[in-house]
Write an enzyme that holds these catalytic residues in place. Structure first.
Site, mmCIF file in Angstrom:
data_model
loop_
_atom_site.group_PDB
_atom_site.id
_atom_site.type_symbol
_atom_site.label_atom_id
_atom_site.label_comp_id
_atom_site.label_asym_id
_atom_site.label_seq_id
_atom_site.Cartn_x
_atom_site.Cartn_y
_atom_site.Cartn_z
ATOM 1 N N ASP A 46 -0.875 -2.883 -0.927
ATOM 2 C CA ASP A 46 -1.963 -3.598 -1.618
ATOM 3 C C ASP A 46 -2.337 -2.903 -2.924
ATOM 4 O O ASP A 46 -2.496 -3.554 -3.968
ATOM 5 C CB ASP A 46 -3.196 -3.679 -0.716
ATOM 6 N N GLU A 50 0.429 -0.928 4.621
ATOM 7 C CA GLU A 50 -0.084 -2.126 3.954
ATOM 8 C C GLU A 50 -1.081 -1.763 2.858
ATOM 9 O O GLU A 50 -1.155 -2.431 1.825
ATOM 10 C CB GLU A 50 -0.723 -3.059 4.982
ATOM 11 N N HIS A 89 -2.608 -4.484 8.929
ATOM 12 C CA HIS A 89 -3.324 -4.753 7.685
ATOM 13 C C HIS A 89 -4.798 -4.403 7.863
ATOM 14 O O HIS A 89 -5.359 -4.584 8.940
ATOM 15 C CB HIS A 89 -3.223 -6.231 7.295
ATOM 16 N N ARG A 91 -9.263 -4.963 2.224
ATOM 17 C CA ARG A 91 -8.052 -5.056 1.403
ATOM 18 C C ARG A 91 -8.442 -5.200 -0.065
ATOM 19 O O ARG A 91 -7.788 -4.635 -0.946
ATOM 20 C CB ARG A 91 -7.184 -6.243 1.842
ATOM 21 N N HIS A 113 3.160 -6.222 -4.114
ATOM 22 C CA HIS A 113 2.936 -5.754 -2.745
ATOM 23 C C HIS A 113 4.268 -5.557 -2.028
ATOM 24 O O HIS A 113 4.514 -4.502 -1.420
ATOM 25 C CB HIS A 113 2.070 -6.776 -2.008
ATOM 26 N N GLU A 114 5.134 -6.563 -2.104
ATOM 27 C CA GLU A 114 6.414 -6.467 -1.386
ATOM 28 C C GLU A 114 7.332 -5.418 -2.013
ATOM 29 O O GLU A 114 8.035 -4.690 -1.296
ATOM 30 C CB GLU A 114 7.100 -7.837 -1.334
ATOM 31 N N HIS A 173 6.309 -2.067 -0.784
ATOM 32 C CA HIS A 173 6.693 -1.779 0.594
ATOM 33 C C HIS A 173 7.988 -0.958 0.651
ATOM 34 O O HIS A 173 8.218 -0.228 1.613
ATOM 35 C CB HIS A 173 6.873 -3.069 1.394
#
Length: 779
Positions: free
Chosen positions: A680, A676, A741, A747, A613-614, A617
Site C-alpha cells: 500500500d 500488504e 490486509h 490502509r 501496489h502489485e 509486492h
C-alpha cells in the site's frame, strides 16, 4: 488451499467459506452548476453506494525515514493550477466522477485530522451494511454490480453459445433449480457418504474393520483427489520455489473448519463462535440420522462431535500462526520421499501410499526418488502425537464433517438454516445471500474462463488494455527511478531490484483465447464436465474433482508462464512471486479505479495505485525472496537485507499501534499485515510520483464541476475513496485474525501519514495526525 497469490483486496462474502482544501463553489461556475444540479443529484444517488483513532506512532528512530520531499521537479502549473485557470470538464464521465466524489466526502471533517473520514464520511453516512453482508465497501458494490451483469448473460441462453458457455449456463440453471434441490433434500449427500466409508456419527454402527479396511492414507488421498479437500495434511502441486520452471509436490499444514486457529482455544467472543460451531455439527448429524430413520441418540451424537472438536482444536494448536509463516525461505524444506518417511512417521503413516494414491487419480506414477517440499515441519512434528490419541472413528467423523461442511450450500434450505447461529457468531449476518447472487458467484468461481468471456463481451471496452499497459510502464518507471532515493539500500541490491522490476510481466483484462471462436482451448478446459440441470449437488462434485485433477496433472508438466491465475470477471488484482507477474482482471478496470472518461488524477489514484501496489509486492517481506524469474534466490547484500528488516520494523509498530474499536478494541496485527502495508505504501507513493511526472511532461487534467480541489488533492481523495467501507463487529474481529490486509480505514491513514507529499498537498501542519513528525518508508 495450497499457495495463494498476493491480492489487492480479499474477497469475503459471508456464508461462502469462502468492500480541505476547501470545496467551495466558484462564483463564476454557479450558472453552469445550476444547470448540472439535477444530473449531479441523480448521479450522486446512483453512485453513493472505521471506527478507531490512529494512536501516536511507536517511535523507533533507527527505522523511520527522514522527512522526504518529492524528487520530481514541478512547474508552478503542475502544483498550483487552480479552478480559475483549469478547463472545466462537463462530459458525462466527469459529471459522474464529480457526483461520486462529492457524495462520498464529508466536508465537515478536517483532512489533516482524519483523512479517511474526510474522504469517506459521506459514503459511510449513506450506506448501511445489507443484511446479507458481513462487510460493505466500494469493492463489494462493484462486485454486486458485476454480478448483475453476469446474471443477465448467464440467463440469456442462445443456440449460438459455444460448449464452454453452454455448460456455464447449465450449471447456473442447476444452481437456481431450487424446487428440485428441495425435493432431493439430503439424498445426494447420503449417497456420497456411503461411497466414502460412511459418517460414523450418522450411522447405526460403524466399524473400521468391517468391509474394506479403513486406512487413513487412502481416506486422506480420496478427500484430496476426489473432493479437492485437504484435511489433516495439505498436499498440493505448485511451482518449485527454487526452480520456477517446474512443478513439485508440497506438504503443508492444512486449513481448519473455522477461519482462524484462534477460535479453537481463546476465550471471550471466540467461545461463542466455537459453541455455535459445535451446535452446527450436532444439528447436521442429527438431521441426517433422522433422514435415515435411526434412533435419535442425542448423547452419542454430542459425544462424537465433541471429540471431533477436541481433535480439531489440537490440530489448530499444532498449526503455526500466519505471522510466523511469512519467511518462505525458512518454510521451504526440499527432501526425497525416503527422508519424508523417516522424519515424520506419524504412528506408522505410509507417505508413499498416501501420495501415490493421490497421484493415481490422474494416472501419474510416484518416482522412488520423488522430491517433495515440506512447508509445515513444526505441524508434522506435532501431528505425530495427535494421531496417536484418537480412534479411527473420531478421525473418520472429522474427515467426513469437513466434507459435509463444504457441501451445505449445495443442499436444501433446512441444512442452511442449521448454520444460522454459527454464521451470526462468525460474520454477524442472519440472512442468506439471495439465491441468484450465490449461483452467479459459484459459477464464476468454478468456470471463470467461460464466465469471463461473457463478461468481457458484455461490459469491457477493448481499448482499456493499452491504456492500462501505458500506466503500468509509467508506474514501473517511477519505481525504478525512486530506488536512487533509498539510503538504506546499496547499489548492488538496487541494480538487482531494478532488473527484477523491469522483468515483471503483466496480464491485463483477459486472456485473448476466451474471445476467439476458432480457438478450442476454452471448450477443452471444460471437456470433462457433463452437467445436468436437475443434479446440482453432483455438478458441484464434478467441479471439485475437475479442480483437483487440473492441479495434480501439473506435476509432470512444464510451467506455462502465460497461464492466467484468475478469471476476467473479478474485482481484484494479483501478484505471483513464482511468476514475477502482475494481473489486472477486467472486473477491476472500471470507475473509480479506471476510465478513459475520467481525469487522469483519478486513474493514477485508482488503478495507478493498484499497479504500484502489485509491483511493490515483488519487493515486500515475501516477494523480495524471489528473483526476476520467480526463483527463490537471495539477491540481497547483507547490508541491504539488514536495513530492509529495520525499515520493516517501523511499519510493524506503526500499524500494530492502530486500535480498532469495532474489533473489540483489538490492535491491527502489524506482523501479518506487513506485506500488504508495504505494498500500500509503495503503491500510492509510486502512483503519485508517476502522476506528477505525467503532468511535468505536458499532461493536462480538467477541473471537475463542483469541486475546488487541486489535481494533487483529487488524486489522494480518489485513492482514499477506493477503500470506503464498513464492517459488522463480528467480521471485524474475524478480519483481525485472518485478513493479511489492514482494515480499510488504516490502509488509507497508514500509507498517507507516511507520505510527505500528502501533507504538502493539503497544507497539513507538522504534528497533526496526517503529518506526523516521524514516518515509515521502505520503497
Amino acid at each position: 488451499m495450497g499457495k495463494s497469490e498476493s491480492q489487492m483486496e480479499m474477497v469475503e462474502r459471508a456464508g461462502w467459506s469462502g468492500k480541505k482544501g476547501r470545496r467551495l463553489l466558484e462564483g463564476g461556475l454557479l450558472l453552469l452548476l445550476l444547470l448540472l444540479a439535477g444530473a449531479l443529484v441523480a448521479l450522486a444517488v446512483l453512485y453513493a453506494t472505521s471506527g478507531g483513532k490512529p494512536l501516536p506512532l511507536f517511535t523507533i528512530p533507527l527505522c523511520f525515514s527522514k522527512e522526504e520531499k518529492t524528487t520530481v521537479k514541478r512547474k508552478p502549473r503542475d502544483l498550483q493550477e487552480t479552478v480559475k485557470t483549469m478547463e472545466l470538464c462537463t462530459s458525462p464521465g466527469c459529471v459522474i466522477a464529480a457526483a461520486r466524489i462529492l457524495q462520498n466526502m464529508d466536508p465537515s471533517q478536517e483532512p489533516c485530522d482524519d483523512f479517511y473520514q474526510y474522504a469517506c464520511g459521506g459514503w459511510l453516512r449513506h450506506h448501511v451494511i445489507p443484511e446479507t453482508n458481513s462487510r460493505y465497501s466500494v469493492f463489494d458494490i462493484l462486485r454486486d454490480e458485476l454480478e448483475v451483469i453476469l446474471k443477465a448473460v448467464l440467463e440469456n441462453a442462445t443456440a449460438k453459445d459455444r460448449p464452454a458457455v453452454q455448460k456455464a449456463k447449465l450449471l447456473y440453471r442447476s444452481c437456481m433449480n431450487e424446487s428440485v434441490i428441495e425435493k432431493r433434500d439430503s439424498q445426494p449427500l447420503l449417497d456420497i457418504l456411503q461411497e466414502v466409508g460412511g459418517w460414523p456419527v450418522a450411522m447405526d454402527k460403524w466399524n473400521e474393520t468391517e468391509g474394506p479396511k479403513w486406512e487413513l492414507e487412502r481416506q486422506l488421498a480420496m478427500m484430496n483427489s476426489r473432493f479437492n479437500k485437504r484435511v489433516l495434511i495439505d498436499l498440493f502441486i505448485w511451482n518449485d520455489d527454487q526452480n520456477s520452471s517446474r512443478h513439485i509436490i508440497y506438504i503443508d499444514q492444512p486449513p481448519l473448519g473455522m477461519p482462524s486457529r484462534d477460535y479453537y482455544f481463546n476465550e471471550g467472543s471466540n467461545r461463542k463462535v466455537r459453541d455455535a460451531y459445535l451446535q452446527f455439527m450436532i444439528s447436521v448429524a442429527t438431521m441426517l440420522r433422522e433422514d435415515l430413520n435411526l434412533p435419535e441418540n442425542r448423547l452419542m451424537v454430542q459425544q462424537d462431535m465433541m471429540l471431533v472438536l477436541e481433535l480439531e482444536t489440537q490440530l489448530a494448536n499444532a498449526t503455526a500462526p500466519q505471522e510466523e509463516r511469512h519467511d518462505v525461505t525458512a518454510l521451504y524444506h526440499r527432501m526425497e520421499l525416503q527422508e519424508l518417511q523417516s522424519k515424520f512417521t506419524l504412528k506408522g503413516f505410509n507417505w508413499t501410499l498416501f501420495i501415490q494414491t493421490v497421484l493415481a487419480s490422474v494416472a501419474i506414477d510416484l518416482m522412488p526418488d520423488e522430491e517433495v517440499v515440506v512447508y509445515g515441519i513444526p505441524y508434522l512434528q506435532n501431528l505425530e502425537d495427535i494421531i496417536g490419541i484418537h480412534s479411527a472413528r473420531t478421525v473418520q467423523n472429522y474427515l467426513i464433517w469437513r466434507l459435509v461442511l463444504d457441501r451445505i450450500s449445495s443442499l436444501s434450505q433446512r441444512f442452511k438454516d442449521a448454520r444460522v447461529n454459527y454464521r451470526k457468531a462468525l460474520y454477524g449476518t442472519t440472512v442468506e445471500e439471495v439465491r441468484w447472487r450465490e449461483c452467479v458467484s459459484y459459477v464464476n468461481s468454478n468456470m471463470e474462463s467461460a464466465v469471463g468471456s461473457l463478461y468481457v463481451k458484455e461490459a469491457f471496452p477493448g481499448e482499456s488494455k493499452n491504456m492500462v499497459r501505458e500506466l503500468i510502464n509509467k508506474v514501473r518507471g517511477v519505481f525504478v527511478e525512486t530506488l536512487d532515493e533509498l539510503a538504506w539500500m546499496d547499489q548492488e541490491s538496487k541494480e538487482k531490484a531494478q532488473e527484477k522490476a523491469m522483468n515483471i510481466r503483466e496480464q491485463i483484462g483477459y486472456p485473448d483465447y476466451i474471445l476467439e471462436e476458432r480457438n478450442k482451448y476454452l471448450d477443452e478446459e471444460y471437456s470433462n464436465l457433463n452437467f445436468s440441470e436437475d443434479l446440482y449437488f453432483e455438478n458441484s462434485l464434478q467441479n471439485l474433482k475437475a479442480s483437483a485433477e487440473r492441479s495434480l496433472k501439473k506435476l509432470r508438466e512444464k510451467v506455462d508462464q502465460n497461464v492466467w491465475i484468475i478469471g476476467a470477471a473479478v474485482v481484484n488484482a494479483f501478484y505471483s512471486p513464482n511468476r514475477n507477474q502482475i494481473v489486472f482482471p477486467a472486473g477491476i478496470l472500471q470507475p473509480p479505479f479506471f476510465s478513459k472518461q475520467q481525469p487522469q488524477a483519478l486513474n493514477f489514484g485508482g488503478i495507478g495505485m493498484v499497479i504500484g501496489h502489485e509491483i511493490t509486492h515483488g519487493f515486500d517481506d515475501n516477494g523480495r525472496n524471489f528473483d526476476k524469474d520467480g526463483n527463490m534466490l537471495d539477491w540481497w547484500s547483507n547490508f541491504s537485507a539488514q536495513h530492509f528488516r529495520e525499515q520493516s520494523e517501523c511499519m510493524v509498530y506503526q500499524y500494530g499501534n492502530y486500535t480498532w474499536k469495532l474489533a473489540d478494541e483489538q490492535n491491527v496485527n502489524g506482523f501479518s499485515t506487513l506485506g500488504e502495508n508495504i505494498a500500500d505504501n509503495g503503491g500510492v507513493r509510486q502512483a503519485y510520483k508517476a502522476y506528477l511526472k505525467w503532468l511535468m511532461e505536458g499532461g493536462r487534467d480538467p477541473q471537475l464541476p463542483g469541486l475546488e480541489l487541486t489535481l494533487n488533492q483529487l488524486f489522494f481523495i480518489n485513492y482514499a475513496q477506493v477503500w470506503c467501507g464498513t464492517y459488522r463487529p463480528e467480521f471485524a474481529v474475524q478480519s483481525i485474525k485472518t485478513d493479511v490486509h489492514s482494515p480499510l480505514k488504516y490502509r488509507v491513514l497508514g500509507s498517507l501519514q507516511n507520505l510527505a507529499a500528502f501533507a504538502e498537498a493539503f497544507n497539513c501542519a507538522q504534528g497533526t495526525p496526517m503529518h506526523p513528525r516521524e514516518r515509515c518508508r521502505i520503497w
